[in-house]
Design a protein around this motif. Structure first.
Motif, PDB file in Angstrom:
ATOM      1  N   HIS A  61       0.706  -1.012  -0.049  1.00  0.00           N
ATOM      2  CA  HIS A  61      -0.071   0.071   0.123  1.00  0.00           C
ATOM      3  C   HIS A  61       0.796   1.507   0.215  1.00  0.00           C
ATOM      4  O   HIS A  61       0.594   2.070  -0.811  1.00  0.00           O
ATOM      5  N   ALA A  62       1.831   1.286   0.679  1.00  0.00           N
ATOM      6  CA  ALA A  62       2.795   2.558   1.014  1.00  0.00           C
ATOM      7  C   ALA A  62       3.493   2.699  -0.422  1.00  0.00           C
ATOM      8  O   ALA A  62       3.433   3.800  -0.920  1.00  0.00           O
ATOM      9  N   ASP A  63       3.936   1.595  -0.972  1.00  0.00           N
ATOM     10  CA  ASP A  63       4.679   1.881  -2.290  1.00  0.00           C
ATOM     11  C   ASP A  63       3.911   2.167  -3.310  1.00  0.00           C
ATOM     12  O   ASP A  63       4.161   3.138  -4.141  1.00  0.00           O
ATOM     13  N   GLY A  64       2.517   1.718  -3.515  1.00  0.00           N
ATOM     14  CA  GLY A  64       1.792   2.206  -4.299  1.00  0.00           C
ATOM     15  C   GLY A  64       1.338   3.425  -4.323  1.00  0.00           C
ATOM     16  O   GLY A  64       1.080   4.465  -5.366  1.00  0.00           O
ATOM     17  N   ALA A  65       1.028   3.930  -3.092  1.00  0.00           N
ATOM     18  CA  ALA A  65       0.605   5.381  -2.901  1.00  0.00           C
ATOM     19  C   ALA A  65       1.777   6.166  -3.252  1.00  0.00           C
ATOM     20  O   ALA A  65       1.482   7.372  -3.619  1.00  0.00           O
ATOM     21  N   ALA A  66       2.996   5.934  -2.796  1.00  0.00           N
ATOM     22  CA  ALA A  66       4.103   6.894  -2.957  1.00  0.00           C
ATOM     23  C   ALA A  66       4.285   7.227  -4.608  1.00  0.00           C
ATOM     24  O   ALA A  66       4.691   8.138  -5.021  1.00  0.00           O
ATOM     25  N   GLY A 103      -5.102   6.902 -14.163  1.00  0.00           N
ATOM     26  CA  GLY A 103      -5.445   5.734 -15.037  1.00  0.00           C
ATOM     27  C   GLY A 103      -4.400   5.055 -15.643  1.00  0.00           C
ATOM     28  O   GLY A 103      -4.428   3.758 -15.778  1.00  0.00           O
ATOM     29  N   GLU A 104      -3.378   5.637 -16.095  1.00  0.00           N
ATOM     30  CA  GLU A 104      -2.308   5.010 -16.427  1.00  0.00           C
ATOM     31  C   GLU A 104      -1.529   4.172 -15.605  1.00  0.00           C
ATOM     32  O   GLU A 104      -1.246   3.005 -15.714  1.00  0.00           O
ATOM     33  N   LEU A 105      -1.302   4.817 -14.549  1.00  0.00           N
ATOM     34  CA  LEU A 105      -0.657   4.014 -13.321  1.00  0.00           C
ATOM     35  C   LEU A 105      -1.610   2.886 -13.066  1.00  0.00           C
ATOM     36  O   LEU A 105      -1.219   1.576 -12.751  1.00  0.00           O
ATOM     37  N   LEU A 106      -2.628   2.932 -13.043  1.00  0.00           N
ATOM     38  CA  LEU A 106      -3.758   1.636 -12.503  1.00  0.00           C
ATOM     39  C   LEU A 106      -3.728   0.764 -13.318  1.00  0.00           C
ATOM     40  O   LEU A 106      -3.664  -0.530 -13.212  1.00  0.00           O
ATOM     41  N   ALA A 107      -3.428   1.103 -14.810  1.00  0.00           N
ATOM     42  CA  ALA A 107      -3.472   0.143 -16.041  1.00  0.00           C
ATOM     43  C   ALA A 107      -2.102  -0.657 -15.983  1.00  0.00           C
ATOM     44  O   ALA A 107      -1.982  -1.621 -16.331  1.00  0.00           O
ATOM     45  N   THR A 108      -0.986   0.061 -15.721  1.00  0.00           N
ATOM     46  CA  THR A 108       0.325  -0.472 -15.825  1.00  0.00           C
ATOM     47  C   THR A 108       1.006  -1.031 -14.446  1.00  0.00           C
ATOM     48  O   THR A 108       2.144  -1.637 -14.604  1.00  0.00           O
ATOM     49  N   GLU A 109       0.724  -0.365 -13.478  1.00  0.00           N
ATOM     50  CA  GLU A 109       1.514  -0.658 -12.198  1.00  0.00           C
ATOM     51  C   GLU A 109       0.622  -1.535 -11.246  1.00  0.00           C
ATOM     52  O   GLU A 109      -0.383  -0.777 -10.786  1.00  0.00           O
ATOM     53  N   ALA A 110       1.038  -2.699 -10.953  1.00  0.00           N
ATOM     54  CA  ALA A 110       0.368  -3.625  -9.994  1.00  0.00           C
ATOM     55  C   ALA A 110       0.436  -3.236  -8.869  1.00  0.00           C
ATOM     56  O   ALA A 110      -0.795  -3.227  -8.005  1.00  0.00           O
ATOM     57  N   THR A 111       1.234  -2.427  -8.226  1.00  0.00           N
ATOM     58  CA  THR A 111       1.480  -1.886  -6.948  1.00  0.00           C
ATOM     59  C   THR A 111       0.453  -0.877  -6.469  1.00  0.00           C
ATOM     60  O   THR A 111      -0.179  -0.815  -5.707  1.00  0.00           O
ATOM     61  N   VAL A 112       0.177   0.052  -7.650  1.00  0.00           N
ATOM     62  CA  VAL A 112      -0.934   0.913  -7.412  1.00  0.00           C
ATOM     63  C   VAL A 112      -2.354   0.314  -7.498  1.00  0.00           C
ATOM     64  O   VAL A 112      -2.965   0.649  -6.737  1.00  0.00           O
ATOM     65  N   ARG A 113      -2.522  -0.731  -8.545  1.00  0.00           N
ATOM     66  CA  ARG A 113      -3.625  -1.329  -8.354  1.00  0.00           C
ATOM     67  C   ARG A 113      -3.982  -1.811  -6.858  1.00  0.00           C
ATOM     68  O   ARG A 113      -5.078  -2.117  -6.345  1.00  0.00           O
ATOM     69  N   ALA A 114      -2.914  -2.569  -6.344  1.00  0.00           N
ATOM     70  CA  ALA A 114      -3.014  -3.171  -5.264  1.00  0.00           C
ATOM     71  C   ALA A 114      -3.476  -2.391  -4.113  1.00  0.00           C
ATOM     72  O   ALA A 114      -4.120  -2.700  -3.143  1.00  0.00           O
ATOM     73  N   SER A 115      -2.704  -1.122  -4.088  1.00  0.00           N
ATOM     74  CA  SER A 115      -2.888  -0.083  -3.117  1.00  0.00           C
ATOM     75  C   SER A 115      -4.361   0.366  -3.032  1.00  0.00           C
ATOM     76  O   SER A 115      -4.962   0.466  -1.962  1.00  0.00           O
ATOM     77  N   ALA A 116      -4.841   0.624  -4.526  1.00  0.00           N
ATOM     78  CA  ALA A 116      -6.153   1.176  -4.344  1.00  0.00           C
ATOM     79  C   ALA A 116      -7.116  -0.018  -4.043  1.00  0.00           C
ATOM     80  O   ALA A 116      -8.094   0.124  -3.257  1.00  0.00           O
ATOM     81  N   ARG A 117      -6.821  -1.321  -4.269  1.00  0.00           N
ATOM     82  CA  ARG A 117      -7.743  -2.283  -3.894  1.00  0.00           C
ATOM     83  C   ARG A 117      -7.782  -2.399  -2.470  1.00  0.00           C
ATOM     84  O   ARG A 117      -8.811  -2.782  -1.758  1.00  0.00           O
ATOM     85  N   LEU A 118      -6.450  -2.460  -1.812  1.00  0.00           N
ATOM     86  CA  LEU A 118      -6.603  -2.681  -0.339  1.00  0.00           C
ATOM     87  C   LEU A 118      -7.622  -1.527   0.436  1.00  0.00           C
ATOM     88  O   LEU A 118      -7.914  -1.629   1.370  1.00  0.00           O
TER      89      LEU A 118
END
Length: 208
Positions: A61-66, A103-118
Motif C-alpha cells: 500500500h505504501a509503495d503504490g501510494a508513493a 488511469g495509466e498507473l492503474l493500468a500499468t502498475e500492479a503496486t498502484v492497483r493493489a494499493s487502491a484495492r486494499l
C-alpha cells in the motif's frame, strides 16, 4: 554489502509478486504460498522480510501510494515539468491530467492497483490510497475556482465528487480480467463534462 543488496532484491521481488497477487485476488483471496513461488523465494525468506500478511499489505500500500503521489505532485506543481507549455498552467487542465495519469498507473502498475484495492477492501486501516492524490486535486479545484475557471454555479464540492467518481471507475476497470483502465474513454468523458463545467473549454484534454 553484497548480502544487503541480495536482501533488497529479494524484498523487491516479493513486493512485485504480492502486488500482482493482491491486485488480482484481493487481500483475503491472495496466497502467501503463491507469492513466494512467484517471487522465487522460500516461505522462510518471505516471513523474514514480512512476518505477517498484513505487514506485506502495508508495504505494498505504501509503495503504490508513493508512486501515485510522486506522479500527481509533478502535475500539480504550478510550473509542471510535464505541462504542455512553459509558464503557469491553469488548474483545471492539471486536474484532468492527474486523472488520466492515475488511469495509466492503474493500468500499468500492479503496486498502484493493489494499493487502491486494499483501500477499497478497508484492509489498510487508516491508510487510504486516495490520500496520495485527492489533497492535490482539492487544492487545484480551489485554485480553479479562485481563477474563475468554472462556470457560475459550479461548486468545489461538485468537482471533487466528480473527480472521485471518475477515478473510482478507473480503479474498477483496471482490475485484471476486465481490461486496462480506459484512459482514452476518460478523456472523452472529460470533453463532455468540461462543456458544462469550465468557463471556457480549450482543447487541453491530452490524447494518447
Amino acid at each position: 554489502m553484497a548480502s544487503q543488496q541480495r536482501a533488497e532484491r529479494t524484498r523487491h521481488r516479493l513486493l512485485q509478486a504480492a502486488a500482482a497477487e493482491i491486485s488480482r485476488f484481493g487481500y483475503d483471496g491472495s496466497s502467501l504460498q503463491r507469492i513466494s513461488k512467484a517471487a522465487g523465494v522460500t516461505m522462510g525468506a518471505l516471513t523474514f522480510h514480512f512476518p505477517t500478511k498484513m505487514d506485506l499489505a502495508h508495504a505494498i500500500h505504501a509503495d503504490g501510494a508513493a508512486l501515485a503521489r510522486e506522479a500527481v505532485l509533478r502535475i500539480a506543481a504550478p510550473h509542471a515539468p510535464d505541462g504542455p507549455a512553459p509558464g503557469p498552467e491553469p488548474a483545471l487542465p492539471r486536474i484532468v491530467r492527474i486523472t488520466l495519469t492515475l488511469g495509466e498507473l492503474l493500468a500499468t502498475e500492479a503496486t498502484v492497483r493493489a494499493s487502491a484495492r486494499l483501500t477499497r477492501e478497508r484492509i489498510a486501516g487508516r491508510e487510504d490510497w486516495r490520500d496520495s492524490w485527492l489533497p492535490s486535486v482539492r487544492r487545484l479545484i480551489e485554485q480553479a475556482r479562485g481563477g474563475h475557471e468554472f462556470k457560475p454555479g459550479v461548486t468545489s464540492d461538485t468537482v471533487t465528487t466528480l473527480t472521485r467518481h471518475l477515478v473510482s471507475g478507473l480503479e474498477d476497470s483496471a482490475l485484471p480480467g476486465t481490461g486496462s483502465a480506459p484512459v482514452e474513454a476518460l478523456a472523452d468523458v472529460w470533453d463532455l463534462v468540461l462543456t458544462g463545467l469550465a468557463d471556457s473549454h480549450p482543447a487541453f484534454v491530452p490524447r494518447t
